[in-house]
Motif scaffolding. Sequence first.
Motif, short mmCIF file in Angstrom:
data_model
loop_
_atom_site.label_atom_id
_atom_site.label_comp_id
_atom_site.label_asym_id
_atom_site.label_seq_id
_atom_site.Cartn_x
_atom_site.Cartn_y
_atom_site.Cartn_z
N ASP A 173 0.82 -1.22 0.00
CA ASP A 173 0.00 0.00 0.00
C ASP A 173 0.85 1.27 0.00
OD1 ASP A 173 -2.27 -1.65 0.24
OD2 ASP A 173 -2.04 -1.71 2.42
N PHE A 174 2.16 1.12 -0.07
CA PHE A 174 3.05 2.28 0.08
C PHE A 174 3.21 3.01 -1.25
CE2 PHE A 174 7.40 4.08 0.05
CZ PHE A 174 7.28 4.94 1.13
N ALA A 175 3.05 4.34 -1.20
CA ALA A 175 3.26 5.18 -2.39
C ALA A 175 4.71 5.65 -2.39
CB ALA A 175 2.31 6.36 -2.37
N LEU A 176 5.43 5.37 -3.46
CA LEU A 176 6.83 5.75 -3.55
C LEU A 176 6.99 7.27 -3.51
CD1 LEU A 176 8.28 3.39 -6.31
CD2 LEU A 176 8.63 3.23 -3.85
N PRO A 177 8.01 7.77 -2.84
CA PRO A 177 8.31 9.20 -2.90
C PRO A 177 8.81 9.57 -4.29
CG PRO A 177 10.05 8.04 -1.74
CD PRO A 177 8.96 7.04 -1.98
N PHE A 186 14.93 -8.11 -0.10
CA PHE A 186 15.63 -9.34 0.29
C PHE A 186 14.57 -10.43 0.42
CE2 PHE A 186 18.38 -11.54 3.78
CZ PHE A 186 18.75 -12.51 2.88
N ASP A 187 14.08 -10.89 -0.76
CA ASP A 187 13.08 -11.95 -0.86
C ASP A 187 11.98 -11.79 0.19
OD1 ASP A 187 11.91 -14.27 -1.88
OD2 ASP A 187 13.05 -15.58 -0.55
N PRO A 188 11.25 -10.67 0.18
CA PRO A 188 10.32 -10.41 1.28
C PRO A 188 8.96 -11.07 1.14
CG PRO A 188 10.32 -8.55 -0.21
CD PRO A 188 11.33 -9.54 -0.75
N CYS A 189 8.56 -11.48 -0.10
CA CYS A 189 7.18 -11.93 -0.26
C CYS A 189 7.04 -12.78 -1.52
CB CYS A 189 6.24 -10.72 -0.35
SG CYS A 189 6.57 -9.67 -1.79
N ARG A 190 5.83 -13.28 -1.70
CA ARG A 190 5.52 -14.12 -2.86
C ARG A 190 4.86 -13.29 -3.96
NH1 ARG A 190 4.26 -16.92 1.79
NH2 ARG A 190 5.71 -18.60 2.26
N GLY A 191 4.47 -13.98 -5.03
CA GLY A 191 4.14 -13.32 -6.28
C GLY A 191 3.01 -12.31 -6.26
N ARG A 192 1.87 -12.62 -5.60
CA ARG A 192 0.72 -11.72 -5.70
C ARG A 192 1.05 -10.35 -5.16
NH1 ARG A 192 -3.05 -9.83 -2.40
NH2 ARG A 192 -2.26 -11.06 -0.64
N VAL A 193 1.66 -10.29 -4.00
CA VAL A 193 2.00 -9.00 -3.39
C VAL A 193 3.06 -8.29 -4.21
CG1 VAL A 193 2.97 -7.87 -1.35
CG2 VAL A 193 1.31 -9.71 -1.08
N LEU A 194 4.07 -9.03 -4.67
CA LEU A 194 5.13 -8.40 -5.44
C LEU A 194 4.59 -7.85 -6.75
CD1 LEU A 194 8.16 -7.84 -5.20
CD2 LEU A 194 8.53 -9.79 -6.68
N ALA A 195 3.60 -8.51 -7.34
CA ALA A 195 2.99 -8.00 -8.56
C ALA A 195 2.33 -6.65 -8.30
CB ALA A 195 1.96 -8.99 -9.10
N GLU A 196 1.69 -6.49 -7.15
CA GLU A 196 1.09 -5.21 -6.79
C GLU A 196 2.17 -4.14 -6.62
OE1 GLU A 196 -1.39 -5.62 -3.37
OE2 GLU A 196 -2.52 -7.31 -4.20
N VAL A 197 3.26 -4.53 -5.98
CA VAL A 197 4.36 -3.58 -5.78
C VAL A 197 4.96 -3.15 -7.11
CG1 VAL A 197 6.66 -3.30 -4.79
CG2 VAL A 197 4.88 -4.44 -3.47
N ALA A 198 5.20 -4.12 -8.00
CA ALA A 198 5.77 -3.81 -9.31
C ALA A 198 4.86 -2.87 -10.09
CB ALA A 198 6.01 -5.09 -10.10
N GLY A 200 2.83 -0.73 -8.79
CA GLY A 200 2.95 0.59 -8.15
C GLY A 200 4.20 1.32 -8.58
N ILE A 201 5.31 0.59 -8.74
CA ILE A 201 6.55 1.21 -9.21
C ILE A 201 6.35 1.77 -10.62
CG2 ILE A 201 8.97 0.80 -9.81
CD1 ILE A 201 9.00 -1.41 -7.67
N GLY A 202 5.70 0.98 -11.47
CA GLY A 202 5.46 1.42 -12.83
C GLY A 202 4.61 2.68 -12.89
N LYS A 203 3.55 2.74 -12.10
CA LYS A 203 2.68 3.91 -12.06
C LYS A 203 3.44 5.14 -11.55
CE LYS A 203 -1.59 1.28 -11.38
NZ LYS A 203 -2.69 0.95 -10.44
#
Length: 270
Positions: A173-177, A186-198, A200-203
């Motif tokens: 849920d974090f918005a990048l500065p 450092f391998d923090p999570c599995r695919g579904r969450v990382l897909a959401e993060v990726a 968010g980075i793209g947006k």
Amino acid sequence: MPSVLKTVIPRIRKSLRERGLTATLGRSFLLPLHLLREYRVARSLHPDGHISEFDRMYGVETDGKFDGWTYLSDLDIPGSNWIDGNNYAPIEPERFRRVLACLDIAFKDFTFIDFGSGKGRALLLASEYPFQQIMGLEFSPELHRVAEENIRRYSSSTQECRNIQSLNVDFADFALPPQASILFFFDPCRGRVLAEVAAGIGKSLLACPRTVFVAYVAPRPELEQLFASAGFLKEIYRSNDLNFCIYQSCKDERPHFSQRSREMGHPEYL
């Protein structure tokens, strides 16, 4: 020790959500075997009395609790994303330094963000570089509190950044500065969450084009493919011996490599 039974209901719900009823029922016949195996592993674990050299040197507590690990199932974490999270283990100092040594950048122009910062060892290691700001994102209130205490206690004559904070947030849920950043995983999570993060980075890059590096340590193949296939990132460096890769936002004209990274002899992907 890891609480095996605590994970059963969330796993079933997750399987129903992602696979549907038929596939979940089919897989449920294997559940008793998986639980028995995990229970035997959990019973064999004992609190680890070993204190790492890093923790002894700086008077902090960043080590894992059981055989180097702190298990998420032992923690009270709000929200449902914890079931997709990986257990906490601290990054090795030399491995962390090798990751940053690959970048030929002015660290003072960058913000360092650790996704799944746990007890904060990577934040403390990053403070030895002159970053503008250092941020840790940790969804466990317990690990976050330990990280805050570690930040308060950490004292090093070579520390170059004291603008450090641990945030008790779910990083999905974090918005990048909007500033140039190094995003550390450092391998923090599995695919579904990382897909959401990726996504968010793209947006974020679309809204505010800038230099962003993604440093991923111990990437799993399916998660590595997620970043590799992103149209807004390109892989620029890989270390097979230390198992990490680095991606860079595609808006830059060229990737950045340090002379030291060339001397290490690892392959460079342009």
